[in-house]
Write an enzyme that holds these catalytic residues in place. Structure first.
Site, PDB file in Angstrom:
ATOM      1  N   GLU A 105       0.843  -1.203   0.000  1.00  0.00           N
ATOM      2  CA  GLU A 105       0.000   0.000   0.000  1.00  0.00           C
ATOM      3  C   GLU A 105       0.881   1.257   0.000  1.00  0.00           C
ATOM      4  O   GLU A 105       2.011   1.229   0.498  1.00  0.00           O
ATOM      5  CB  GLU A 105      -0.814  -0.031   1.288  1.00  0.00           C
ATOM      6  CG  GLU A 105      -2.237   0.278   1.314  1.00  0.00           C
ATOM      7  CD  GLU A 105      -2.894   1.318   0.467  1.00  0.00           C
ATOM      8  OE1 GLU A 105      -2.283   1.900  -0.442  1.00  0.00           O
ATOM      9  OE2 GLU A 105      -4.069   1.561   0.732  1.00  0.00           O
ATOM     10  N   ASP A 109      -4.656   5.151   6.068  1.00  0.00           N
ATOM     11  CA  ASP A 109      -5.220   6.331   6.726  1.00  0.00           C
ATOM     12  C   ASP A 109      -6.281   5.867   7.738  1.00  0.00           C
ATOM     13  O   ASP A 109      -5.948   5.511   8.868  1.00  0.00           O
ATOM     14  CB  ASP A 109      -5.781   7.229   5.622  1.00  0.00           C
ATOM     15  CG  ASP A 109      -6.353   8.534   6.114  1.00  0.00           C
ATOM     16  OD1 ASP A 109      -6.049   8.927   7.241  1.00  0.00           O
ATOM     17  OD2 ASP A 109      -7.117   9.176   5.360  1.00  0.00           O
ATOM     18  N   THR A 113      -9.950   0.803   3.741  1.00  0.00           N
ATOM     19  CA  THR A 113      -9.566   0.117   2.506  1.00  0.00           C
ATOM     20  C   THR A 113      -8.882  -1.213   2.831  1.00  0.00           C
ATOM     21  O   THR A 113      -9.223  -2.257   2.277  1.00  0.00           O
ATOM     22  CB  THR A 113      -8.616   1.006   1.668  1.00  0.00           C
ATOM     23  OG1 THR A 113      -9.226   2.279   1.491  1.00  0.00           O
ATOM     24  CG2 THR A 113      -8.322   0.394   0.315  1.00  0.00           C
ATOM     25  N   ASP A 165      -1.661  10.673  -4.851  1.00  0.00           N
ATOM     26  CA  ASP A 165      -2.178  11.796  -5.635  1.00  0.00           C
ATOM     27  C   ASP A 165      -3.116  12.697  -4.854  1.00  0.00           C
ATOM     28  O   ASP A 165      -3.624  12.337  -3.787  1.00  0.00           O
ATOM     29  CB  ASP A 165      -2.981  11.242  -6.819  1.00  0.00           C
ATOM     30  CG  ASP A 165      -4.328  10.663  -6.359  1.00  0.00           C
ATOM     31  OD1 ASP A 165      -4.324   9.829  -5.427  1.00  0.00           O
ATOM     32  OD2 ASP A 165      -5.366  11.065  -6.898  1.00  0.00           O
TER      33      ASP A 165
HETATM   34  P1  IMP Z   1      -8.065   4.520   4.123  1.00  0.00           P
HETATM   35  O1  IMP Z   1      -9.094   3.574   3.611  1.00  0.00           O
HETATM   36  O2  IMP Z   1      -8.690   5.709   4.793  1.00  0.00           O
HETATM   37  O3  IMP Z   1      -6.990   3.887   4.962  1.00  0.00           O
HETATM   38  O4  IMP Z   1      -7.419   5.188   2.870  1.00  0.00           O
HETATM   39  C1  IMP Z   1      -6.460   4.655   2.140  1.00  0.00           C
HETATM   40  C2  IMP Z   1      -6.414   5.332   0.789  1.00  0.00           C
HETATM   41  O5  IMP Z   1      -6.751   6.724   0.864  1.00  0.00           O
HETATM   42  C3  IMP Z   1      -5.016   5.283   0.285  1.00  0.00           C
HETATM   43  O6  IMP Z   1      -4.845   4.126  -0.485  1.00  0.00           O
HETATM   44  C4  IMP Z   1      -4.906   6.558  -0.520  1.00  0.00           C
HETATM   45  O7  IMP Z   1      -5.336   6.310  -1.839  1.00  0.00           O
HETATM   46  C5  IMP Z   1      -5.872   7.514   0.110  1.00  0.00           C
HETATM   47  N1  IMP Z   1      -5.220   8.492   1.023  1.00  0.00           N
HETATM   48  C6  IMP Z   1      -5.327   8.568   2.367  1.00  0.00           C
HETATM   49  N2  IMP Z   1      -4.591   9.578   2.863  1.00  0.00           N
HETATM   50  C7  IMP Z   1      -3.993  10.149   1.790  1.00  0.00           C
HETATM   51  C8  IMP Z   1      -3.066  11.255   1.662  1.00  0.00           C
HETATM   52  O8  IMP Z   1      -2.645  11.930   2.615  1.00  0.00           O
HETATM   53  N3  IMP Z   1      -2.661  11.536   0.392  1.00  0.00           N
HETATM   54  C9  IMP Z   1      -3.074  10.827  -0.689  1.00  0.00           C
HETATM   55  N4  IMP Z   1      -3.921   9.798  -0.606  1.00  0.00           N
HETATM   56  C10 IMP Z   1      -4.390   9.470   0.626  1.00  0.00           C
HETATM   57 MG    MG Z   2      -5.971   8.998  -4.326  1.00  0.00          MG
END
Ligand code: IMP
Ligand code: MG
Length: 198
Positions: A105, A109, A113, A165
C-alpha cells in the site's frame, strides 16, 4: 484544509520525506521481506494506484522468488474526503488460495480500505497475509488493522508524491510532500520549486 477542499487551488508544501530517505527505507524493507519470506514465493499485491511506485522500487531490491499482482479498489473519496464505501474496480488475475500474500500500500489512513481487502483475501483462503505500507497515518485510524512493514509514520496532513495523488495529480514527485492551499496562486502547480531540489 477546508479551503483546500472547496477551492482545489493547491500547491506543494513542506517536503516531509526526501527521495534519499525513501530509497534507504525501501531497501531496508526489501531486505526484511527477503529474509522473512525466503523459500515461500510470496505474492505481492499492489493496491493501485497509490502503491505502484513503491512496489516497482521494492521488488527491484527483493532477492527471493516472488510474484506480483495488482488490484484496484475505489474508496469513493474525492480529493481529501474520506468515505467507507469501497468497491473493486479491477480484480487480481490469479488465485491466491493457499499463497503467502503481502499487500503493498502507499498509505494507510482510516484503515477502511485495508480492512475491506483483508476480509476479501481471507475469504479467498490465503495461507498468510501481511501488510506493507510506505506511509502510515496512525492518528487517523478508524478501524484497527495490523500493519507489518511501515516505511514512515506521517502526521494527519494530506500528502502527495511517490505514487500518492490529489485528484490524480502529483503522483510523479520523487519525494513525499504536504499539500497546502495555494493562497496567492490560483493555479495548481505540478511540482514545487524549493521541493524540486530535494
Ligand atoms: P483509508 O481507507 O482511509 O486507509 O485510505 C487509504 C487510501 O486513501 C489510500 O490508499 C490513498 O489512496 C488515500 N489516502 C489517504 N490519505 C492520503 C493522503 O494523505 N494523500 C493521498 N492519498 C491518501
Ligand atoms: Mg488517491
Amino acid at each position: 484544509m477546508d479551503q483546500v477542499r472547496k477551492g482545489r487551488a493547491v500547491q506543494i508544501g513542506r517536503v516531509l520525506i526526501t527521495r534519499e530517505e525513501i530509497e534507504t527505507r525501501v531497501r531496508e524493507i526489501a531486505d526484511q521481506i527477503s529474509a522473512d519470506y525466503a523459500d515461500r514465493n510470496p505474492v505481492l499485491i499492489s493496491l493501485l494506484k497509490g502503491g505502484f511506485i513503491f512496489l516497482a522500487d521494492l521488488v527491484r531490491h527483493i532477492t527471493i522468488p516472488h510474484e506480483v499482482d495488482f488490484i484496484t479498489v475505489h474508496s469513493y473519496r474525492d480529493g481529501f474526503t474520506r468515505s467507507e464505501r469501497i468497491e473493486i474496480l479491477n480484480d487480481l488475475k490469479r488465485s491466491v488460495s493457499d499463497r503467502d500474500v503481502i499487500i503493498i500500500e502507499g498509505i494507510v489512513d482510516t484503515g477502511h480500505t485495508l480492512s475491506f481487502l483483508e476480509r476479501m483475501l481471507e475469504d479467498r483462503q490465503v495461507r498468510s497475509l501481511r501488510v506493507c505500507t510506505l506511509l502510515d497515518k496512525p492518528s487517523c485510524r478508524e478501524i484497527k488493522v495490523p500493519v507489518d512493514y511501515v516505511g514512515f509514520k506521517v502526521p494527519d496532513v494530506f500528502v502527495v508524491g511517490y505514487g500518492l495523488d490529489f485528484m490524480e495529480r502529483f503522483r510523479n514527485l520523487a519525494y513525499i510532500a504536504e499539500l497546502t492551499s495555494a493562497s496567492a496562486a490560483p493555479e495548481e502547480k505540478e511540482s514545487g520549486t524549493a521541493a524540486e531540489a530535494k
